[in-house]
Scaffold this motif. Structure first.
Motif: not given
Length: 357
Positions: A34-39, A127-138
């Protein structure tokens, strides 16, 4: 001679104290995708370093780049996520609270870091929490360059956690938005909120759970869904909408409507000699706001200084740019309307009239 045996010393370990390092490592592995998508192209390196790296050589094209920074959390909304055992949207709220503070001054959000404190690291939950953060960053157009997960046994219960984040953005000094640009005759444009966003949950929880005795799985006809689904609705992220609006129209100021409500937050971007004259009859707050008021017998003044009442972001634009601004926001799918105007005054935002039925 004594026949008493010597007690065997018990060896203390970090795991015995309640901290599971291996669980933390598993959480990192799960969140990597998920972090890899928010770049962004400026991000240097990947997850796992002691610090996130961001290449600022692009700042050379700025005449005078100003860095903007903001930090926030999501308050007691985390209690709803924990009670519903649904953790993949609370990070979205976190991003919205941070990046939409950055964009108020005209800054483009560049990157974020997060901090998660929990009583027990459950890798899938983290991981679910970080998924939401990453999607928000996108959605915000920024990168997630790092973070920290801390296990605090004894301080937090095993299923408890809290989240916080910090963001950094950049704005050209000549493009800085704020009170200095606001002029008499400017038009105030409201952008609709998606719901309660991430403020006022202590009041909402008190009303729904303590006073009314409702449960999260209660189906509420006025809401068209369960109470829990309504309360967990993610915060709308406005950053890219605001940046596009500022590029294409004559925007003088933005105000992110969070704690303190519409009047208090808009007043923060007004000069001392001007007021914002706002008209309640220009919109109808979503049913959730009326329910908090009616079930808890909450006075309108209390609701308006605690909740966003359906307005999540405000733009102050030149009068001749109002129609174009509304068109840009409509094109981007953001419900918006003319909320009021700027008049001679003393630096206040003042609501008048009554909401449409």
């Amino acid at each position: 001679m004594s026949d008493q045996s010597t007690p065997t010393p018990r060896t203390a370990t970090y795991a015995a104290a309640g901290v599971d390092i291996e669980a933390g490592d598993r959480a990192v592995e799960l969140m990597k995708q998920w972090v890899g998508k928010a770049t962004r192209p400026e991000v240097v390196g990947g997850l796992g370093g002691f610090a996130g790296l961001f290449d600022v050589s692009a700042f050379k094209r700025y005449e005078r780049p100003l860095l903007a920074t903001a930090t926030d959390g999501v308050g007691t909304k985390v209690a709803i996520a924990q009670a519903m055992d649904k953790h993949d949207t609370i990070g979205h709220d976190l991003v919205g609270m941070v990046v939409d503070d950055l964009v108020v001054c005209g800054a483009e959000p560049l990157f974020m870091t997060d901090y998660i404190a929990t009583g027990k690291v459950v890798p899938e939950r983290i991981a679910a929490i970080v998924k939401g953060i990453a999607e928000g960053c996108v959605l915000a157009g920024c990168a997630l360059v790092g973070g920290e997960t801390a296990e605090h046994p004894g301080l937090l219960d095993p299923n408890e956690y809290d989240v916080a984040g910090a963001g950094t953005g950049v704005v050209e000094a000549d493009g800085l938005l704020g009170a200095e640009r606001v002029r008499e005759g400017d038009v105030v444009i409201a952008m609709a909120a998606s719901g309660l966003h991430s403020n006022g949950y202590s009041l909402a929880r008190h009303v729904f759970f303590t006073i009314a005795g409702w449960q999260l799985d209660r189906d509420v006809p006025e809401l068209g869904r369960t109470l829990g689904e309504e309360l967990l609705e993610p915060t709308r992220i406005y950053s890219l909408d605001c940046l596009d609006l500022a590029r294409r129209t004559d925007v003088h100021a933005f105000s992110h409507v969070t704690g303190g409500g519409l009047e208090a937050n808009l007043a923060r971007v007004l000069p001392a000699h001007l007021d914002a004259r706002l008209d309640r009859s220009t919109w109808t707050p979503a049913p959730v706001f009326g329910l908090v008021g009616s079930l808890g017998d909450v006075a309108r003044a209390e609701l308006e200084k605690t909740l966003n009442m359906g307005v999540g972001m405000v733009a102050v634009v030149a009068a001749d740019a109002a129609d174009a601004a509304l068109a840009v926001l409509a094109e981007r799918g953001v419900p918006s309307w003319i909320l009021g105007d700027i008049v001679t005054g003393s630096g206040r935002a003042v609501l008048a009239g009554d909401h449409r039925a």
